[in-house]
Write an enzyme that holds these catalytic residues in place. Structure first.
Site, PDB file in Angstrom:
ATOM      1  N   SER A 118      36.241  36.301  39.367  1.00 27.32           N
ATOM      2  CA  SER A 118      37.578  36.663  38.899  1.00 27.32           C
ATOM      3  C   SER A 118      38.380  35.384  38.745  1.00 27.32           C
ATOM      4  O   SER A 118      38.027  34.345  39.322  1.00 27.32           O
ATOM      5  CB  SER A 118      38.248  37.584  39.930  1.00 27.32           C
ATOM      6  OG  SER A 118      39.636  37.714  39.694  1.00 27.32           O
TER       7      SER A 118
ATOM      8  N   TYR B 221      40.181  41.276  48.109  1.00 22.40           N
ATOM      9  CA  TYR B 221      39.642  40.992  46.774  1.00 22.40           C
ATOM     10  C   TYR B 221      39.516  39.486  46.560  1.00 22.40           C
ATOM     11  O   TYR B 221      38.472  38.992  46.107  1.00 22.40           O
ATOM     12  CB  TYR B 221      40.560  41.608  45.720  1.00 22.40           C
ATOM     13  CG  TYR B 221      40.107  41.412  44.298  1.00 22.40           C
ATOM     14  CD1 TYR B 221      39.155  42.250  43.733  1.00 22.40           C
ATOM     15  CD2 TYR B 221      40.638  40.396  43.507  1.00 22.40           C
ATOM     16  CE1 TYR B 221      38.741  42.082  42.419  1.00 22.40           C
ATOM     17  CE2 TYR B 221      40.229  40.219  42.195  1.00 22.40           C
ATOM     18  CZ  TYR B 221      39.281  41.061  41.657  1.00 22.40           C
ATOM     19  OH  TYR B 221      38.873  40.882  40.354  1.00 22.40           O
TER      20      TYR B 221
END
Length: 244
Positions: A133, A146
């Site tokens: 990400s 996350y």
């Protein structure tokens, strides 16, 4: 093999690899969506099979790899795409939520790579692509687990690249920005934000739009193919300039 293949980015990656001639094993916990994706790939002239697999489970991962080896005889490409986004800070986050995020995103990469790499070594090499990400490379608000999992994904990628280059196995990471998927919609809902404003902010980057699964799939295709034969240990940012 593609994990998280029943929807979103994983689904887009599966279609692109099949379109380019790969037989794709679709791994996911969503049986109905996974079978539908496999059927759609087959209907478009590609080759795919769905395997129900919880990437947190050593047994599921081992069984999935054994099934693919029996059906296809080799594994050339592994794309670890399964992930979960829980939008909470460390105070809000429960221990179970922390474990879920780290197990799906990071432990899943370890478990499948643990099973696949010996087959790649015997087959003369391969390519592993882990999906990170933009928040693998910088922090983000209310996304502690996350960010931890995706940050770990990049450094695990580097470690694997160092260890297995001698086996002709390349290991790279694709780091997308905001991509228009059900996961992004879930993040909007978790944060309690108005959808139009959330998506407008997500598109606030130099190329002035959110990404699509195809944007990420094209980067994965590059890293899976001989076009990237001297690329390993890399983190390829695909985010419309969001980190620029």
């Amino acid at each position: 093999m593609v994990t998280g293949a029943a929807s979103g980015i994983g689904r887009g990656i599966s279609f692109r690899l099949a379109e380019m001639g790969a037989f794709v094993a679709l791994l996911d916990i969503e049986k109905t969506k996974g079978n539908e994706t496999a059927a759609q790939i087959d209907a478009q002239g590609g080759g795919a099979s769905f395997l129900k697999c919880d990437v947190r489970s050593k047994t599921d991962c081992r069984n999935a790899v054994e099934s693919v080896m029996q059906e296809a005889g080799k594994i050339d490409i592994l794309c670890n795409c399964a992930g979960i986004a829980i939008r909470k800070d460390v105070v809000e986050l429960t221990e179970n939520e922390w474990d879920l995020a780290l197990d799906v995103t990071l432990k899943g990469i370890y478990l499948l790579s643990h099973e696949v790499i010996p087959h790649m070594i015997r087959g003369g090499g391969g390519s592993i692509i882990n999906i990170g990400s933009g928040w693998s490379l910088k922090g983000g608000p209310r996304a502690a687990a996350y960010c931890a999992a995706k940050g770990g994904t990049v450094n695990l990628t580097r470690a694997m690249a160092i260890d297995h280059g001698k086996h002709n196995i390349r290991v790279n990471c694709v780091c997308p920005g905001d991509v228009d998927t059900s996961m992004l919609a879930s993040e909007c809902a978790q944060l309690g934000e108005e959808k139009e404003a959330f998506m407008r902010e997500a598109a606030n980057r130099p190329l002035a739009r959110v990404g699509t699964p195809d944007d990420v799939a094209n980067a994965v295709l590059f890293l899976a193919s001989p076009m990237s034969s001297w690329v390993t240990g890399a983190a390829l940012v695909v985010d419309g300039g969001g980190l620029a």
